[in-house]
Design an enzyme around this catalytic site. Sequence first.
Site, short mmCIF file in Angstrom:
data_model
loop_
_atom_site.label_atom_id
_atom_site.label_comp_id
_atom_site.label_asym_id
_atom_site.label_seq_id
_atom_site.Cartn_x
_atom_site.Cartn_y
_atom_site.Cartn_z
N LYS A 1 28.57 99.92 48.39
CA LYS A 1 29.85 99.25 48.18
C LYS A 1 30.09 99.07 46.69
O LYS A 1 29.16 98.81 45.95
CB LYS A 1 29.81 97.85 48.81
CG LYS A 1 30.04 97.83 50.29
CD LYS A 1 31.31 97.06 50.57
CE LYS A 1 31.95 97.38 51.90
NZ LYS A 1 31.18 97.59 53.03
N ASP B 1 21.42 102.18 49.81
CA ASP B 1 22.52 102.31 50.76
C ASP B 1 22.94 100.97 51.31
O ASP B 1 22.17 100.02 51.29
CB ASP B 1 22.01 103.08 51.98
CG ASP B 1 22.09 104.56 51.78
OD1 ASP B 1 22.63 104.97 50.76
OD2 ASP B 1 21.60 105.29 52.67
N PRO C 1 14.36 101.80 59.49
CA PRO C 1 15.54 101.21 60.13
C PRO C 1 15.81 99.75 59.75
O PRO C 1 16.83 99.20 60.13
CB PRO C 1 15.20 101.33 61.61
CG PRO C 1 13.71 101.33 61.66
CD PRO C 1 13.24 101.99 60.41
N GLY D 1 16.55 104.62 57.06
CA GLY D 1 15.86 105.57 57.93
C GLY D 1 15.07 106.59 57.15
O GLY D 1 14.30 106.26 56.25
N ASP D 2 15.30 107.85 57.50
CA ASP D 2 14.65 108.95 56.79
C ASP D 2 15.71 109.64 55.92
O ASP D 2 16.80 109.94 56.42
CB ASP D 2 14.08 109.94 57.81
CG ASP D 2 13.32 111.04 57.12
OD1 ASP D 2 12.09 110.94 57.02
OD2 ASP D 2 13.96 112.01 56.66
N MET E 1 25.91 107.64 63.94
CA MET E 1 27.31 107.40 63.56
C MET E 1 28.23 107.70 64.74
O MET E 1 29.26 108.36 64.60
CB MET E 1 27.70 108.27 62.35
CG MET E 1 26.93 107.87 61.10
SD MET E 1 27.17 109.00 59.72
CE MET E 1 25.97 110.26 60.08
N THR F 1 13.12 107.44 60.95
CA THR F 1 14.54 107.57 61.24
C THR F 1 14.94 106.66 62.42
O THR F 1 14.10 106.30 63.24
CB THR F 1 14.90 109.04 61.50
OG1 THR F 1 16.31 109.16 61.58
CG2 THR F 1 14.27 109.57 62.78
N ALA F 2 16.20 106.30 62.44
CA ALA F 2 16.69 105.37 63.47
C ALA F 2 16.31 105.83 64.88
O ALA F 2 15.92 105.03 65.72
CB ALA F 2 18.21 105.20 63.34
N1 SAH Z 1 19.05 108.45 57.34
C1 SAH Z 1 19.35 107.53 58.41
C2 SAH Z 1 20.66 107.83 59.08
C3 SAH Z 1 21.83 107.63 58.18
S1 SAH Z 1 23.34 107.87 59.00
C4 SAH Z 1 18.21 107.56 59.41
O1 SAH Z 1 17.34 108.42 59.31
O2 SAH Z 1 18.16 106.68 60.28
C5 SAH Z 1 23.75 106.25 59.50
C6 SAH Z 1 23.56 106.07 60.97
O3 SAH Z 1 22.20 105.92 61.26
C7 SAH Z 1 24.22 104.84 61.54
O4 SAH Z 1 25.58 105.04 61.80
C8 SAH Z 1 23.42 104.65 62.80
O5 SAH Z 1 23.85 105.54 63.79
C9 SAH Z 1 22.05 105.08 62.38
N2 SAH Z 1 21.21 103.94 61.95
C10 SAH Z 1 20.62 103.74 60.78
N3 SAH Z 1 19.91 102.60 60.78
C11 SAH Z 1 20.04 102.08 61.99
C12 SAH Z 1 19.54 100.90 62.63
N4 SAH Z 1 18.77 100.05 61.99
N5 SAH Z 1 19.90 100.69 63.91
C13 SAH Z 1 20.67 101.55 64.58
N6 SAH Z 1 21.17 102.65 64.03
C14 SAH Z 1 20.86 102.93 62.76
#
Ligand code: SAH
Length: 463
Positions: free
Chosen positions: A271, A249, A226, A303-304, A384, A332-333
């Site tokens: 971007k 990303d 995260p 995240g993952d 999201m 993951t978040a």
């Molecule tokens: N693969 C990522 C998710 C990607 S989708 C994972 O496993 O976390 C992107 C969403 O992940 C964001 O819109 C948010 O909802 C969440 N996210 C990812 N990083 C985050 C963080 N540091 N804090 C809060 N939400 C996060």
Amino acid sequence: MKHFPIFLAVEGRRIVLSGGGDAAMAKLRLLMKTEAHLTVIADDIADDIRKWADQGKLRIIERAMEPGDALCAALFYAANEDDAEDARVSAIANTEGALVNIVDNLADSQFITPAIVDRDPVTVAIGTEGAAPVLARAIKADLEARLPTQLGVLARIGKTFRHAVEVLPMGRKRRDFWSAFYFNNGPKAIEDKGEAGVIPALETLLDDHITTTAKDGHVDLVGAGPGDPELLTLKARNALDKADVVIHDRLVTGEILELARREAIIIDAGKTGFGPSMKQADIDALIVQHALDGHHVVRLKAGDPTVFGRLDEEIEAIEAHDISYRVIPGITAASAAVANIGQSLTKRGRNSAVRLITGHDTKGYADHDWNALAQPGEVAAIYMGKKSARFIQGRLLMHGADPATPVTIIENVSRADQQIIATTLAELEPTLTRADLQGPAITFYGLAPRDAVAHSHQIKEFA
Ligand code: SAH
């Protein structure tokens, strides 16, 4: 383009030229570079042309051209410097099936001869369709100066060596090898030892490239967690240490990118310039292209990578090119966020299942089994979910969810600017709009922060 440039195979074929003076000699000098059979027909023949005939470079017929002289000729040049005679001979050549060029008569010619820079087998042909001969000459002079004179020799010898170079993987490795040869080691070998030095130089160069740089491309699809670098796995750190190219990303933090190898190329796939996000297909192509170039690519995802990460699309692209890859999981978040509010994703007696859901899918707001989610004790981590908050709130209430169900939003999980917002389903909106969050945020439906967290003043009030 009124004239289409091609390279015509003339080895062993006839080229016939009518004329024996200066214009004829100028064309013959060029034509003698080819492996065609040259015939010159004229009743008055210059001494130089006779000399070339004596040297076996061409054949002379010493009389005015007659029907039958251009039979089986691929090309015919009328170079008599006499309009009437040129018209007469080209009419003959034309009926006999040759392509006709009349020197200095573009309008009646079927083809034109370009200005040529000759580094055989490398040949550059320059044409201006007769519009600017001066320009063609200037371009030719420029290229003559720019292209090493030994380029032809190098290309000829290099061609015999192409097979050996197949031990190097296609793509960047081979390109690097050849450009080192043509612009560095090859010219140097000729300078030092002459043509005989070229093959040994190629062999040494190839050995160097095999031992020092030959490696197959590979892709690690890595979870970056995260944001906090300490939440990276050791495997992820090791992969970053080895990466030639890191494609990341938008959500991957600068602190984590810092850990990449110094020499690594870092590409932000989130971007493009000031424009919108890169398309997934473009990202897939970028990964594949760098791997095919022999690079160790780290595809770094927030995240993952297996959670809302469009991982499968990337794997399919990679597999389609037979590139080796591995997936390195990340935190993951939801995992990091739930830890920071002192709760569990699942809890005996409360929820035996947890849903990871997305507020958005490719079609817009994502639909889910709202009826099941509306039951007491249900827990969901919503990714999201900022824009879709009102939609989700509406659906859950409509399906009978308790308006007092706890909802916790955590922004910038694990980062210095993390914010926790504790609210309820009834208050989710307008709370979220008031909070005006700019960072990534995850929303827990059915979970409130543990009291200890609540009492540590980490929780922001936006109600
Ligand atoms: N693969 C990522 C998710 C990607 S989708 C994972 O496993 O976390 C992107 C969403 O992940 C964001 O819109 C948010 O909802 C969440 N996210 C990812 N990083 C985050 C963080 N540091 N804090 C809060 N939400 C996060």
